[in-house]
Each structure stands twice: as C-alpha cells, then as structure tokens.
Design a protein around this motif. Structure first.
Motif, PDB file in Angstrom:
ATOM      1  N   GLU A   7       0.863  -1.416  -0.021  1.00 26.00           N
ATOM      2  CA  GLU A   7      -0.176   0.184   0.020  1.00 26.00           C
ATOM      3  C   GLU A   7       0.801   1.411  -0.219  1.00 26.00           C
ATOM      4  N   MET A   8       2.011   1.240   0.789  1.00 28.40           N
ATOM      5  CA  MET A   8       2.878   2.564   0.945  1.00 28.40           C
ATOM      6  C   MET A   8       3.562   2.661  -0.369  1.00 28.40           C
ATOM      7  N   ALA A   9       3.903   1.399  -1.231  1.00 32.41           N
ATOM      8  CA  ALA A   9       4.418   1.753  -2.580  1.00 32.41           C
ATOM      9  C   ALA A   9       3.297   2.154  -3.563  1.00 32.41           C
ATOM     10  N   LEU A  10       2.091   1.629  -3.335  1.00 28.92           N
ATOM     11  CA  LEU A  10       1.271   2.126  -4.378  1.00 28.92           C
ATOM     12  C   LEU A  10       1.041   3.893  -4.012  1.00 28.92           C
ATOM     13  N   ILE A  11       1.006   4.124  -2.885  1.00 29.74           N
ATOM     14  CA  ILE A  11       0.983   5.599  -2.777  1.00 29.74           C
ATOM     15  C   ILE A  11       2.275   6.311  -3.190  1.00 29.74           C
ATOM     16  N   ALA A  12       3.274   5.944  -2.875  1.00 27.49           N
ATOM     17  CA  ALA A  12       4.371   6.432  -3.518  1.00 27.49           C
ATOM     18  C   ALA A  12       4.504   6.667  -4.892  1.00 27.49           C
ATOM     19  N   VAL A  13       4.039   5.651  -5.836  1.00 20.61           N
ATOM     20  CA  VAL A  13       3.889   5.600  -7.047  1.00 20.61           C
ATOM     21  C   VAL A  13       2.796   6.740  -7.441  1.00 20.61           C
ATOM     22  N   ALA A  14       1.615   6.855  -6.808  1.00 20.54           N
ATOM     23  CA  ALA A  14       0.482   7.769  -7.062  1.00 20.54           C
ATOM     24  C   ALA A  14       1.225   9.199  -6.955  1.00 20.54           C
ATOM     25  N   ILE A  15       1.931   9.325  -5.906  1.00 15.85           N
ATOM     26  CA  ILE A  15       2.513  10.679  -5.712  1.00 15.85           C
ATOM     27  C   ILE A  15       3.579  11.114  -6.791  1.00 15.85           C
ATOM     28  N   VAL A  16       4.401  10.430  -7.119  1.00 14.08           N
ATOM     29  CA  VAL A  16       5.254  10.403  -8.127  1.00 14.08           C
ATOM     30  C   VAL A  16       4.753  10.707  -9.493  1.00 14.08           C
ATOM     31  N   VAL A  17       3.506   9.987  -9.791  1.00 16.17           N
ATOM     32  CA  VAL A  17       2.982  10.329 -11.142  1.00 16.17           C
ATOM     33  C   VAL A  17       2.010  11.476 -11.142  1.00 16.17           C
ATOM     34  N   LEU A  18       1.470  11.659  -9.929  1.00 13.28           N
ATOM     35  CA  LEU A  18       0.892  13.253  -9.861  1.00 13.28           C
ATOM     36  C   LEU A  18       1.363  14.193  -9.989  1.00 13.28           C
ATOM     37  N   PHE A  19       2.462  14.207  -9.078  1.00  8.84           N
ATOM     38  CA  PHE A  19       3.374  15.619  -8.802  1.00  8.84           C
ATOM     39  C   PHE A  19       4.927  15.406  -9.509  1.00  8.84           C
ATOM     40  N   GLY A  20       5.216  14.428 -10.192  1.00  5.95           N
ATOM     41  CA  GLY A  20       6.563  14.496 -10.607  1.00  5.95           C
ATOM     42  C   GLY A  20       7.645  14.317  -9.809  1.00  5.95           C
ATOM     43  N   PRO A  21       8.723  13.538 -10.277  1.00  6.53           N
ATOM     44  CA  PRO A  21       9.762  13.389  -9.402  1.00  6.53           C
ATOM     45  C   PRO A  21      10.634  14.688  -8.924  1.00  6.53           C
ATOM     46  N   ASP A  22      10.522  15.850  -9.666  1.00  8.02           N
ATOM     47  CA  ASP A  22      11.209  16.856  -9.403  1.00  8.02           C
ATOM     48  C   ASP A  22      10.530  17.429  -8.102  1.00  8.02           C
ATOM     49  N   LYS A  23       9.328  17.608  -7.953  1.00  4.23           N
ATOM     50  CA  LYS A  23       8.577  18.050  -6.821  1.00  4.23           C
ATOM     51  C   LYS A  23       8.416  17.241  -5.370  1.00  4.23           C
ATOM     52  N   LEU A  24       8.807  15.898  -5.613  1.00  8.45           N
ATOM     53  CA  LEU A  24       8.945  15.048  -4.400  1.00  8.45           C
ATOM     54  C   LEU A  24       9.470  15.519  -3.190  1.00  8.45           C
ATOM     55  N   PRO A  25      10.810  16.272  -3.342  1.00 12.01           N
ATOM     56  CA  PRO A  25      11.527  16.491  -2.301  1.00 12.01           C
ATOM     57  C   PRO A  25      10.680  17.567  -1.290  1.00 12.01           C
ATOM     58  N   GLN A  26      10.213  18.536  -2.248  1.00 15.45           N
ATOM     59  CA  GLN A  26       9.528  19.621  -1.665  1.00 15.45           C
ATOM     60  C   GLN A  26       8.173  19.354  -0.892  1.00 15.45           C
ATOM     61  N   ILE A  27       7.661  18.025  -1.659  1.00 13.74           N
ATOM     62  CA  ILE A  27       6.464  17.589  -0.919  1.00 13.74           C
ATOM     63  C   ILE A  27       6.624  16.964   0.371  1.00 13.74           C
ATOM     64  N   ALA A  28       7.952  16.321   0.406  1.00 17.49           N
ATOM     65  CA  ALA A  28       8.209  15.417   1.761  1.00 17.49           C
ATOM     66  C   ALA A  28       8.542  16.794   2.813  1.00 17.49           C
ATOM     67  N   ARG A  29       9.197  17.589   2.423  1.00 17.51           N
ATOM     68  CA  ARG A  29       9.777  18.520   3.388  1.00 17.51           C
ATOM     69  C   ARG A  29       8.314  19.370   4.056  1.00 17.51           C
ATOM     70  N   ASP A  30       7.332  19.696   3.230  1.00 20.72           N
ATOM     71  CA  ASP A  30       6.170  20.269   3.408  1.00 20.72           C
ATOM     72  C   ASP A  30       5.345  19.231   4.494  1.00 20.72           C
ATOM     73  N   LEU A  31       5.349  18.032   4.007  1.00 20.50           N
ATOM     74  CA  LEU A  31       4.622  17.070   4.984  1.00 20.50           C
ATOM     75  C   LEU A  31       5.258  16.913   6.125  1.00 20.50           C
ATOM     76  N   GLY A  32       6.583  16.967   6.461  1.00 23.79           N
ATOM     77  CA  GLY A  32       7.241  16.792   7.496  1.00 23.79           C
ATOM     78  C   GLY A  32       6.952  18.041   8.303  1.00 23.79           C
TER      79      GLY A  32
END
Length: 111
Positions: A7-32
């Motif tokens: 389930e966690m892998a599915l969520i990670a793939v969905a986030i990468v597909v929706l937001f793209g790999p370049d915005k992933l670090p910013q999303i992680a910082r904002d989430l933290g």
C-alpha cells in the motif's frame, strides 16, 4: 490504521505520477513540517488541559486539608460531658413513668 508495504509503494507511485519526481523533495519537506506543527499543537493543547485541570484539583486538596485540620480540634463528647456534668437538670415535674410501670395507664382504646 496500519499500511502494508504494498500500500505504501502504491501511494508513493501515485504521488510520483501526480506531482512528478522533481517536486517530491518539496512535498516531503512540507509534509514533515505539517506533522511537526500538528505535534506541537497537540502538545500545547495537552499542556493547557493539564494546567486547567491542575488548578481545581489543588484548590480542592487545600480545602480538604482545612476541613481535616478543623476536624482534629472538634470533639462533640467534650461539649456533652461539660453540659451533663456542669449543669445537671433540676426539674419540678415528676419523672414520667413507662406505661409498663404506670398502674393507671389504660392503653389505647379500640372501638
């Protein structure tokens, strides 16, 4: 609520597909950052609740101690002994007899 690895892998793939790999670090910082703010707010609420509940409890404890101190000095037998010993009752009336000792007592009348 527990998430499995799939389930966690599915969520990670969905986030990468929706937001793209370049915005992933910013999303992680904002989430933290959001998680830290939420924890801080929960801690603040806990502290406020503890402050509010501590005051009435300590007030009640002080009142209980006052009552205990007053009860230590209270001796109702002392007042009774003083009244009985120092002031014996002198009465002009004859003491009342019990119905069993009174020969003139007729008892209740039934009709």
């Amino acid at each position: 609520m527990e998430l499995s690895i799939g389930e966690m892998a599915l969520i990670a793939v969905a986030i990468v597909v929706l937001f793209g790999p370049d915005k992933l670090p910013q999303i992680a910082r904002d989430l933290g950052s959001g998680v830290r703010k939420m924890r801080g707010a929960v801690e603040d609420i806990k502290t406020e609740i503890m402050k509010e509940t501590d005051n009435p409890v300590s007030e009640i404890k002080r009142e209980i101690e006052k009552v205990k101190d007053a009860a230590k000095d209270f001796n109702p037998m002392k007042d009774i002994d003083k009244d009985v010993i120092s002031e014996p009752k002198i009465s002009d009336e004859a003491p009342k007899l019990k119905p069993s000792d009174d020969e003139s007592y007729e008892g209740p009348v039934s009709r």
